[in-house]
Scaffold this active site. Sequence first.
Site, short mmCIF file in Angstrom:
data_model
loop_
_atom_site.label_atom_id
_atom_site.label_comp_id
_atom_site.label_asym_id
_atom_site.label_seq_id
_atom_site.Cartn_x
_atom_site.Cartn_y
_atom_site.Cartn_z
N GLU A 3 -9.77 39.33 10.46
CA GLU A 3 -9.08 38.92 9.23
C GLU A 3 -8.07 37.83 9.55
OE1 GLU A 3 -8.45 42.58 6.48
OE2 GLU A 3 -7.83 43.17 8.49
N HIS A 35 -14.03 52.49 9.63
CA HIS A 35 -15.02 51.47 9.28
C HIS A 35 -15.94 51.10 10.46
CE1 HIS A 35 -12.51 51.32 5.87
NE2 HIS A 35 -11.69 50.35 6.23
O1 LIG Z 1 -12.91 43.80 4.61
P1 LIG Z 1 -12.11 44.44 3.53
O2 LIG Z 1 -12.89 45.11 2.48
O3 LIG Z 1 -11.07 43.49 2.99
O4 LIG Z 1 -11.33 45.64 4.24
C1 LIG Z 1 -10.45 45.44 5.29
C2 LIG Z 1 -9.28 46.37 5.08
O5 LIG Z 1 -9.73 47.68 5.25
C3 LIG Z 1 -8.74 48.65 4.98
O6 LIG Z 1 -9.30 49.92 5.07
C4 LIG Z 1 -7.64 48.50 5.96
O7 LIG Z 1 -6.62 49.45 5.70
C5 LIG Z 1 -7.06 47.09 5.87
O8 LIG Z 1 -6.06 46.89 6.85
C6 LIG Z 1 -8.14 46.07 6.02
O9 LIG Z 1 -7.57 44.82 5.71
#
Ligand SMILES: O=P(O)(O)OC[C@H]1O[C@@H](O)[C@H](O)[C@@H](O)[C@@H]1O
Length: 821
Positions: A229, A253
Amino acid sequence: SQLHTGILLLGGTGDLARKYLWQALFNAYMKQENTDGELQHTFSIVAGASSHANVAFARLKDIFDNNVMCSDAHGSFTICSSKKGEFYDSVSYFQLIGAEDYQAMCKSLENSFSQFSKDTEKKMIIYLAVPPRVFLPALKNIKASCKISELGVSVKVVLEKPQGRNLKSADELSDELLGMFEEHQLFRVDHYLAKSLVTTILPFRAANPQLERILNRDHVERVEIFLKETVGVEERFGFYNDVGVIRDVFQNHLTQLLTLVTLDLPANLSTSTTSVQEAKVRLLRQIPRVTSQGLLLGQYASYAYEAARELPDSNVTSLVPTFAAALVKVQSPRWADVPFILVSGKKMDERSSYIRIVFKPNRVCVSGCHDDYHLGEGAGHAYRSEVNASEVTLNGKGGQSPYSSPKQLVFQIGHGGVGKPLISVSTSLGKPVWPDCLQETFDSEVFGTLKKYHGASPDAFFHATPVSQSDAYTTVLDDALQDRRERFISTSELLLAWRIWDQVIEPSPNRPPRIYDAGDPAALLNFEVKGGRLAYTAEDRDQDAGEKTREGPAPHLQHLQTPASFLGHRLVSGTRESLALHLAREIETAAEADIMSKGVFHVAFSGGTSPILLWQALAHSFASENWANIHVWQVDERCVHPAGDFRSNLFHLDRHLLRLAGVPWSHVHTMPVDLAGRICDPELQGARLYSDSIRKHVMNLQMDFILLGLGEDGHTASLFPRSPTLSADSETLVVLTDSGPKDTPSRMTMTLPLINRAKRVAFLVMGSQKHAVLEKLEKAHSRTGIVDELPALGVNPVNGTLTWYIDYDALLANHYEEIKR
Ligand SMILES: O=P(O)(O)OC[C@H]1O[C@@H](O)[C@H](O)[C@@H](O)[C@@H]1O
């Protein structure tokens, strides 16, 4: 027949609800409206939170105005808008604090269910979008107050993460939950499993037995699972600082994604609901715990600085990882020895999440090998089943060799410079069969101007994108409404996943994270897989590439010309992070030189938030053996109890440097503001005691390095405008002063004569709020008698050097904001 679902959304005004859940609820509501099927499905929605109803309704109104949208999928815009109004009006809200609040809420729920006849099927979803500490008290209150099961309503509980902090607490929480509900009533969310591309992984595998045959240790070189990210922690420090990257995304995840590409496919995917969960459990059992050898940690450079502002009372920020790379193994006959490399970080060079399966090269190259794929340096070697040459590059697209790319299967879950989520299969693997949920795609809309995609040309792959592009939370809610459990996490899965990470989950001073600059221009995070270990490729210090980027402006600022001097002294400017790294490097160089020549180095630090980044950089990169010869002094200190008061300079110095770097306590010279519990009592002569220590330890009263800050009023150290301390005679080294801002503690400070004897003095100035005072200094500095008004102008080392370290925000203020835009 008729179905009525009551949805109780706890945390209805929170962040998750705002961003995703209300939209998902509205989508579900509209979906039912659009279905002409026989089943009549109605909803009632109750939101609960801790805020007063007036506040909550104002928030809900704002959410409905700004976050809940009509889209093409909802049909006519006018109809959709009026439905949105209806939907909003149907929501009831309860402030939930004590048992009586829950009783009132339950009464209303019971009433709404009792309106329906016996023949109506009745369901209820309790959606817990609240911090985990609220899970149990809320559920206990609901259990005690709501008699809905007596009305023949079947209840489901949807729970968000994090569920526990480690294996033990997750286990305890599960026990409590299972004391109240049956396993089949618990729906634990992992929104990654509901992402459109992720939902197609298993059907894609099932449709391609020829690929399934090579998804094993004989053919797979390695599997990379990445979630990068570009954002930082932003406004979530309260949550994140307690959690860190492993709990935040690895335990859930990334582990889940790993299971989806490695589990043994159940015989019939579409007919069974629990067999996917069971296959995942079998797989998770075969994953050994991750060890510290298989783990690398990092923290983005401004993390502690930002966290100190958001959470002044916390003292653990220095160790919280915002980046990690982990080596995971699956000890099954199918996957033994294949490295699974899991990576995630905030403030990285790009936003991208994907699973990339890299196949072993299967040809032996003898000549013309530049056309062949190879992993590491030196062409010509061919089949390589070991991974010791595999370097994982995090900075730049895909990190491939300049040679042609390997065979690979990529699940591009999101972003990464492509316009849609994609499954991509190297053309050399043959054309896959796309199941109904995927459609083949190759168009400029997907790749834009992107030339390389996972190290190869985009046309070296067959690509398909999911037919349904529903957002994850719409799918989560839909699944929960339809009782589809396969994309939720069972208790066994949850506990097995915690087990994998349990050993490495607590931050430890023995394993401080590597500090990286946002976007990591110095490639500090690239690493290698060496045997069973992970190791960063670049030395933290001494690397040429790193040096350049640390000193020069960030790439988009390269045309930025900043002056080389300020008030006639050397000026170093840069982004906040690069400046801190640069200054750390200069202090290290100075220390190494002085230790070499005289065996000791005396450094004095000021307080404030600006030096935090510098301390972090020093703590993590400075060789520990050097600390043994370094004495640390304080330029100034506030008259407060130093141990537990975050206004104390020592408190921050300790948290961000001393305890991490292991500076011997006998070398830490703290200002004696607290003597026998009496704070800055002049009778006890603390200032004189500190002067005596300086006289005893510091040859010629010459500090080797003094770090100063600059106040918006022109003060430096604790020497404030118009203070009598400004005219201290040359024998007075340290004084007590109460000339600082009103209502703040008085202070102890080094004097100008002592500062001006130093060998090297540095001003560190950060933040746009300092721009005005810098301009003032520039205008005033040639005038005489001005020191009384702007004490910083009294700093002029007699035999030493003075350097100004000023970040772009302070130096250029608005101009810099424009350039960044
Ligand atoms: O890729 P996505 O859907 O934006 O998810 C990422 C996010 O997933 C969340 O579960 C985390 O708490 C975050 O820190 C993270 O930014």
